[in-house]
Design an enzyme around this catalytic site. Structure first.
Site, PDB file in Angstrom:
ATOM      1  N   TYR A 118      71.569  14.222 -58.766  1.00  0.00           N
ATOM      2  CA  TYR A 118      71.044  13.034 -59.455  1.00  0.00           C
ATOM      3  C   TYR A 118      72.171  12.260 -60.148  1.00  0.00           C
ATOM      4  O   TYR A 118      72.285  11.034 -59.995  1.00  0.00           O
ATOM      5  CB  TYR A 118      69.983  13.480 -60.459  1.00  0.00           C
ATOM      6  CG  TYR A 118      69.240  12.344 -61.116  1.00  0.00           C
ATOM      7  CD1 TYR A 118      68.267  11.641 -60.423  1.00  0.00           C
ATOM      8  CD2 TYR A 118      69.508  11.973 -62.429  1.00  0.00           C
ATOM      9  CE1 TYR A 118      67.573  10.600 -61.030  1.00  0.00           C
ATOM     10  CE2 TYR A 118      68.822  10.945 -63.041  1.00  0.00           C
ATOM     11  CZ  TYR A 118      67.851  10.259 -62.338  1.00  0.00           C
ATOM     12  OH  TYR A 118      67.180   9.220 -62.940  1.00  0.00           O
TER      13      TYR A 118
ATOM     14  N   LYS B 245      73.471   8.416 -59.158  1.00  0.00           N
ATOM     15  CA  LYS B 245      73.383   7.278 -60.077  1.00  0.00           C
ATOM     16  C   LYS B 245      74.777   6.711 -60.392  1.00  0.00           C
ATOM     17  O   LYS B 245      74.932   5.502 -60.574  1.00  0.00           O
ATOM     18  CB  LYS B 245      72.649   7.683 -61.360  1.00  0.00           C
ATOM     19  CG  LYS B 245      71.175   8.034 -61.138  1.00  0.00           C
ATOM     20  CD  LYS B 245      70.362   6.879 -60.560  1.00  0.00           C
ATOM     21  CE  LYS B 245      68.865   7.176 -60.542  1.00  0.00           C
ATOM     22  NZ  LYS B 245      68.057   6.085 -59.981  1.00  0.00           N
TER      23      LYS B 245
END
Ligand code: NAP
Length: 248
Positions: free
Chosen positions: A153, A157
């Site tokens: 994650y 990002k």
């Protein structure tokens, strides 16, 4: 909670919002419609979309962004758009030493490749037609801090923020602005998945000077602002929506 903004800020704009079935995307559709935009809501679950269409009058696209080329074709079939909100995202919680390469690739596909692919479709069309536009990528504070169990994650990002800057540089000369919004923990189904254990959430909450987690409406209002002309000189930035977490 949707609060009204200066009437009609986005009147005449047609905007695609991905991941619109729940959480931040759902609230963003409500907010953009309230601000006068014509919205096309994209998500996976047709029942979420049917409810949202009935509530807001938005159009819908039931698409799985993990299937990149079919998704791009569906979006190409729904052109033209003046704005794109790349909000859909997934997470995978695994300790870094056990992180599966396949799962990492799945997270990157939805969180990073899909925003790039949809930007190609939507902005490519804007450039071809000589029209201005705006892209907002929904990133995360995870782009700039290390969170345990969030390797895929965080990487996805950080890459999305980098992509935001490159899109800003390449598309800015065509009158297309690209920015990202980077929330802290937000009270949505995804937020519950990662943060419902008080043993995990309490230390995070204690680091936020405002003293609460983010609400979907906090993010939706900023997205609406970034899509509109009041943000005409904002391009290539990533805005933390974190109650001061990163400066504390
Ligand atoms: P959420 O509650 O899980 O909602 C995400 C929405 O996106 C759902 O409607 C989901 O559909 C849809 N979606 C997921 N994968 C998709 C795919 N492959 N194709 C099409 N639609 C898909 O998430 P959220 O918390 O609102 O998060 C929205 C964005 O904010 C994400 O990019 C997330 O990374 C970011 N963010 C969230 C937090 C947080 O704490 N919640 C913090 C910072 C940033 P289904 O219902 O079918 O899964």
């Amino acid at each position: 909670m949707t609060s009204a903004s200066p009437a009609g800020r986005l009147a005449g704009r047609r905007v695609l919002v991905t991941g619109a079935g729940k959480g931040i995307g759902l609230e963003t559709v409500r907010r953009l419609v309230a601000d006068g935009a014509e919205v096309v809501a994209l998500s996976r679950d047709p029942s979420d979309l049917a409810r949202l269409a009935e509530e807001t009058g938005c159009a819908t696209l039931a698409v799985d962004l993990a299937e990149l080329e079919p998704a791009a074709a569906a979006v190409a079939g729904a052109l033209p758009f003046d704005g794109l909100v790349n909000n859909a995202g997934i997470t995978s919680l695994q300790p870094v030493l056990e992180t599966s390469m396949a799962r990492f690739a799945e997270v990157l596909a939805v969180n990073t490749l899909a925003p790039l692919r949809l930007a190609q479709v939507v902005a490519g069309d804007l450039v071809q037609r000589g029209r201005n536009g705006a892209i907002v990528n929904v990133s995360s504070v995870a782009a700039s801090i290390g969170l345990a169990d969030h390797a895929a994650y965080c990487a996805s990002k950080a890459a999305l923020d980098a992509l935001t800057r490159v899109l800003a540089v390449e598309l800015g000369p065509h009158g297309i602005r690209t920015n990202s919004v980077n929330p802290t923990v937000t009270l949505t189904p995804m937020g519950a998945l990662a943060w419902s254990d008080p043993a995990k959430s309490a230390p995070m909450l204690s680091r936020i000077p405002i003293g609460r987690f983010c609400r979907p409406g906090d993010v939706a209002g900023l997205i609406s602002f970034l899509l509109g002309d009041d943000a005409a000189m904002l391009n290539g930035i990533s805005i933390d929506v974190d109650g001061g977490l990163r400066v504390a």
